[in-house]
Design an enzyme around this catalytic site. Structure first.
Site, mmCIF file in Angstrom:
data_model
loop_
_atom_site.group_PDB
_atom_site.id
_atom_site.type_symbol
_atom_site.label_atom_id
_atom_site.label_comp_id
_atom_site.label_asym_id
_atom_site.label_seq_id
_atom_site.Cartn_x
_atom_site.Cartn_y
_atom_site.Cartn_z
ATOM 1 N N GLU A 148 2.240 37.697 -40.418
ATOM 2 C CA GLU A 148 1.140 38.183 -39.582
ATOM 3 C C GLU A 148 -0.090 38.598 -40.393
ATOM 4 O O GLU A 148 -0.458 39.782 -40.432
ATOM 5 C CB GLU A 148 1.624 39.343 -38.707
ATOM 6 C CG GLU A 148 2.726 38.927 -37.750
ATOM 7 C CD GLU A 148 3.043 39.989 -36.709
ATOM 8 O OE1 GLU A 148 2.803 41.174 -36.965
ATOM 9 O OE2 GLU A 148 3.548 39.622 -35.638
ATOM 10 N N GLU A 319 8.285 34.852 -32.998
ATOM 11 C CA GLU A 319 8.856 36.181 -32.766
ATOM 12 C C GLU A 319 8.600 36.597 -31.333
ATOM 13 O O GLU A 319 7.514 36.352 -30.789
ATOM 14 C CB GLU A 319 8.166 37.240 -33.634
ATOM 15 C CG GLU A 319 8.584 37.302 -35.058
ATOM 16 C CD GLU A 319 7.911 38.484 -35.769
ATOM 17 O OE1 GLU A 319 7.598 39.502 -35.118
ATOM 18 O OE2 GLU A 319 7.678 38.361 -36.975
HETATM 19 C C1 GLA Z 1 5.603 41.974 -35.654
HETATM 20 C C2 GLA Z 1 6.175 41.840 -37.038
HETATM 21 C C3 GLA Z 1 7.593 42.260 -37.122
HETATM 22 C C4 GLA Z 1 7.832 43.530 -36.347
HETATM 23 C C5 GLA Z 1 7.404 43.311 -34.929
HETATM 24 C C6 GLA Z 1 7.621 44.527 -34.065
HETATM 25 O O1 GLA Z 1 5.735 40.884 -34.898
HETATM 26 O O2 GLA Z 1 6.056 40.545 -37.553
HETATM 27 O O3 GLA Z 1 7.885 42.461 -38.492
HETATM 28 O O4 GLA Z 1 7.110 44.567 -36.914
HETATM 29 O O5 GLA Z 1 6.026 43.045 -34.901
HETATM 30 O O6 GLA Z 1 7.290 44.260 -32.726
#
Ligand code: GLA
Length: 678
Positions: A148, A319
Site C-alpha cells: 500500500e 485484500e
Molecule cells: C491494509 C494493510 C494491511 C492491514 C489492513 C487492515 O489493507 O495492507 O496490512 O493493515 O489494511 O485493514
C-alpha cells in the site's frame, strides 16, 4: 499472464508470527478451504535481515517449501513498507517528516521517506537479495512489492526531489510561477531554492503547489516501486510483479497511471459503510480497479509492451476483511454470508480471485483484533466454515474467469480532480470528486446499468452514455476528447464542478464550465453552495443538495428547473443537441432517487440497457461474456429470496435453470446462460 479459468483464493500468511507446528496446521486448513495463493513476508524485514546485511532466510525457505509441497502458490512480498529498527537508528534522515515539520519515529509501520537515498538503497538491496534467492522457487506465482504505497514526507530529500520534478514538468521558474499563479499573495519565486513541499503554513496554501506535490509524490513512489520491480523482473521475467493499491482520499497515488507499470492491478478493499452502502462501494471499487487495469493495459500496448491473457486488463482483489472491519469508533462485524457476497461481487466484476487480510488472526501486535479467515477462535468457527464454503464456490464459478464484464455506461474518473478538490479555499468543503463519481455510480448501480470507469482520453466506443461527475480539472486535451465524442454522436452527462479549471487548477474564465460551455450549450454565471442539510426543490420532484448554480441557456433546453429559493424558475438540468450527440448538464447534486431517474432517462435515451431489467431492487446483476459463453452473476443484498428470470445452469448448486433462478436471501447465484433461451 495467468491461465484463465482458475480463481486465486487466500490471504496474507505470516509464518514469522507463529511456531512451525502452527504452519503445518495452516497448510492443512488452507487445503481444506481450497486456498491456492497466499501473500508471504509483507512485514518481515526485521526477521529477514535482523542486522545490516545479515540475513536469515531459513524460515522463509521452509515456509515456501511447505507451501510448494501442498500445491499452494506464494505472492512473495518485498518487506519494504516496514523498515527494521536498526535501519531507522542508522538512518534517522530517512524517517518521514510531517507537513508540520515533525519527524516521526520507528514504532509502527511505514516509517520511511521514499525520497531518502538511504531508504531507497536499502529497499533495493533487500528486494535484490529476495529476487536472487527465490525468483525460481517453484511456489512463487507473483511478486508483491511493498504494501500500500502512500506514505508522504516533507523532509529535505523530498524537497530536493520535488524541485527536480517541478523543473522537469514546468521547464523554468516563469512557467512554474504562471502555473501556480504566484502573483497572488506575493508568492512569486525567483530561485528554485525558494520552492519547497507544501509544509504547514499560516493560512490557505497555494492550490497549484498542493496539486503538483500530490502528482510528484505519486511519481516518487512509482519510481521506488519500479526500481524493485525491475530487479525482480530481471531475476525471472516469467513471474508477474504487482503492488497492492490502497484506496482513499489521503492516498497520493494515481492508480490509473500506475496501472501501466504493474503486471496485474491489485487492490485492497475495505468498505467504509456498514449498511447497504458497503455493496455499492464494493461495486465501485471493482469497477475502478477494472478501469485502471484497462487503462494501464492500453498504455502498455501503446508502448509496445504486450498485455496478458485476460485482454491485457487483469486485476485482483488482493485484500479484504473476512469479518470485523475498522469503522469509526468501533469495529463492525460482517453478517453471515456477506464475506462471500462481497468476494463474488468482485469476481463478477472481473477480479481474478478473492484474497483477504489475513489468513490467521495474530495473537499480538497492533492489529490483533483485525479479522482473519482463521479467527482467534480457530477453525471451529462460523468464519472458517464460510471460508471453506467460499473456496468451493470460487472453484464452481471459475469458468467465468477472464470473461469480459458487460458495461453500457462509462463514468469518468481522474485522481488529480480528487486532489484538486481537497483545497480548503473552494466555495464548499463538501466538494469531492470520488463522492460525486460514487453518487453517479450508485444511481446507475441501483438502476441496474453495468458501468465501466474510464480515464480522460480512453476510447469510448461501445458505450451508450458517458457520465462525467465533477471533472473539475479539464485540460484542453480532455476538453477535445469530450468534444470529439459528442460530435461523433455520443451521449453525455456532465455534472456541476466539471470543466471549471485547467490542469493547474486555474479557473477558466468567461463563465463556467469553461471547458464545456460549447458542448453543453450553457453558461454558468454564479455558484450557490448550499449549507449542510439544505435542499433546493426541483421541478418534476426531488431536490438538489450541496450546490446550485445560476445557469444561462446558450443553446441547451431546460429539462428541470429549480423550484424554490433565489433560483426558482431557472434551469437546473439541461440538454443540448450538439454535433451528432446529446449533452446533459446537471448543475446540482440531485437526491439519490432523482439522480437515478435522471441518469436512467439519459441512459435509455442513449440506447443503453440495464444488465437484467427484471432483477428486483436489491438484487445486483452483472454479466460476463467471452467466446466460451455468458455468465450472469446475481447478488441478493436483501433479507428475502428473489426469483430472477434466467435460463442455463446455476453453477453454485449445479441446478438447471429453465425460466427463473431463485437467489437466496443474502446469497448469490451464478448462471451459465443458455444463449439460445435468452
Ligand atoms: C491494509 C494493510 C494491511 C492491514 C489492513 C487492515 O489493507 O495492507 O496490512 O493493515 O489494511 O485493514
Amino acid at each position: 499472464m495467468w491461465d484463465e479459468g482458475r480463481l486465486r483464493y487466500g490471504g496474507d500468511w505470516n509464518p514469522e508470527q507463529w511456531p512451525e507446528r502452527v504452519w503445518r496446521e495452516d497448510v492443512d486448513l488452507m487445503r481444506r478451504a481450497r486456498v491456492n495463493l497466499v501473500t508471504v513476508g509483507v512485514f518481515a524485514w526485521s526477521r529477514l535481515e535482523p542486522a545490516p546485511a545479515r540475513y536469515d532466510f531459513d524460515w522463509l525457505d521452509r515456509a515456501l517449501d511447505l507451501l510448494g509441497e501442498h500445491g499452494i502458490a506464494a505472492a512473495l512480498a518485498t518487506p519494504t513498507a516496514s523498515p527494521p529498527p536498526w535501519f531507522s537508528l542508522a538512518h534517522p534522515g530517512a524517517l518521514p517528516v510531517t507537513a508540520d515539520g515533525v519527524r516521526l519515529h520507528h514504532g509502527s509501520r511505514d516509517t520511511y521517506c521514499a525520497a531518502a537515498p538511504a531508504y531507497r538503497a536499502a529497499a533495493r538491496r533487500i528486494a535484490a537479495v529476495l529476487a536472487d534467492r527465490y525468483a525460481h522457487h517453484p511456489a512463487l506465482a507473483l511478486w508483491h512489492v511493498h504494501n500500500e504505497y502512500g506514505t508522504t514526507c516533507h523532509c529535505e530529500h523530498a524537497a530536493m526531489a520535488f524541485r527536480r520534478w517541478l523543473a522537469a514538468r514546468h521547464g523554468d521558474l516563469d512557467t512554474l510561477n504562471a502555473a501556480w499563479a504566484t502573483s497572488f499573495w506575493s508568492q512569486h519565486y525567483s530561485d528554485w531554492a525558494q520552492v519547497s513541499t507544501p509544509r504547514a503554513t499560516q493560512y490557505l496554501a497555494n492550490p497549484g503547489q498542493l496539486l503538483d506535490f500530490r502528482r510528484f509524490w505519486s511519481d516518487t513512489l512509482l519510481e521506488a516501486y519500479a526500481e524493485q520491480r525491475d530487479l525482480l523482473r530481471a531475476a525471472n521475467p516469467a513471474v508477474p510483479v504487482t503492488t497492492n493499491y490502497v484506496l482513499g482520499d489521503w492516498v497520493p497515488v494515481d492508480h490509473a497511471r500506475w496501472a501501466a507499470e504493474v503486471d496485474l492491478v491489485a487492490v485492497d478493499h475495505y468498505p467504509s459503510a456498514v449498511d447497504g452502502g458497503a455493496e455499492e462501494q464494493t461495486a465501485l471499487a471493482a469497477d475502478l480497479a477494472r478501469g485502471w487495469a484497462r487503462h494501464g493495459a492500453r498504455r502498455r500496448a501503446g508502448a509496445g509492451t504486450p498485455g496478458d491473457a485476460a485482454g491485457g486488463a487483469a486485476w485482483l482483489l488482493m485484500e479484504s476483511a473476512p469479518n470485523l472491519i475498522y469503522t469509526a469508533g468501533r469495529m463492525h462485524t460482517k453478517e453471515p454470508g456477506r464475506m462471500a457476497r462481497h468476494s463474488l461481487a468482485h469476481v463478477g466484476r472481473g477480479s481474478r480471485g478473492a484474497m483477504y487480510f489475513q489468513w490467521r488472526a495474530p495473537a499480538g501486535g497492533a492489529e490483533r483484533f483485525h479479522s482473519a479467515l482463521v479467527p482467534h477462535a480457530g477453525p471451529d468457527s462460523r468464519v472458517f466454515r464460510e471460508t471453506v464454503a467460499l473456496g468451493e464456490a470460487l472453484e464452481r464459478v471459475a469458468e467465468a474467469d477472464g470473461a469480459t464484464v458487460e458495461a453500457s455506461v462509462a463514468i469518468g474518473w481522474d485522481a488529480a480532480c480528487g486532489w484538486a478538490l481537497q483545497h480548503p479555499g473552494l466555495p464548499s468543503q463538501r466538494l469531492n470528486h470520488h463522492e460525486e463519481v460514487a453518487a453517479a455510480h450508485r444511481a446507475l448501480w441501483r438502476a441496474g446499468f453495468g458501468c465501466d470507469v474510464v480515464l480522460p482520453g480512453d476510447p469510448l466506443d461501445g458505450y451508450g452514455l458517458l457520465v462525467l461527475p465533477a471533472l473539475y480539472l479539464t485540460s484542453d486535451v480532455t476538453a477535445e476528447w469530450v468534444r470529439a465524442y459528442i460530435h461523433g454522436g455520443g451521449h453525455l452527462v456532465v455534472t456541476w464542478l466539471s470543466g471549471v479549471a485547467d490542469e493547474h487548477a486555474r479557473v477558466r474564465t468567461g463563465g463556467y464550465p469553461g471547458a464545456f460551455r460549447d458542448v453543453l450549450g450553457v453558461r454558468v454565471e454564479e455558484f450557490h453552495p448550499l449549507a449542510d442539510g439544505d435542499e433546493v426543490p426541483l421541478t418534476g420532484g426531488g431536490t438538489g443538495r450541496i450546490w446550485a448554480e445560476t445557469v444561462r441557456l446558450a443553446g441547451a433546453e431546460p429539462v428541470r428547473a429549480y423550484a424554490g429559493g433565489v433560483l426558482a424558475g431557472q434551469p437546473a438540468v439541461t440538454r443540448h443537441r450538439h454535433g451528432a450527440g446529446t449533452a446533459w448538464y446537471v448543475s446540482t447534486r440531485p437526491d439519490d432517487d432523482t439522480y437515478r431517474r435522471l441518469l436512467t432517462d439519459a441512459a435509455l435515451g442513449a440506447g443503453a440497457a440495464p444488465t437484467c431489467p427484471a432483477a428486483p431492487a436489491g438484487v445486483e446483476a452483472v454479466r460476463r461474456r467471452s467466446a466460451r459463453g455468458s455468465w450472469l452473476f446475481l447478488l441478493n443484498h436483501t433479507d428475502r429470496p428473489h426469483r430472477v428470470p434466467a435460463a442455463g445452469v446455476e453453477l453454485l448448486t449445479g441446478a438447471t435453470v429453465d425460466t427463473a433462478v431463485e437467489v437466496p436471501a443474502g446469497g448469490v447465484a451464478v448462471v451459465r446462460e443458455d444463449l439460445a433461451a435468452r
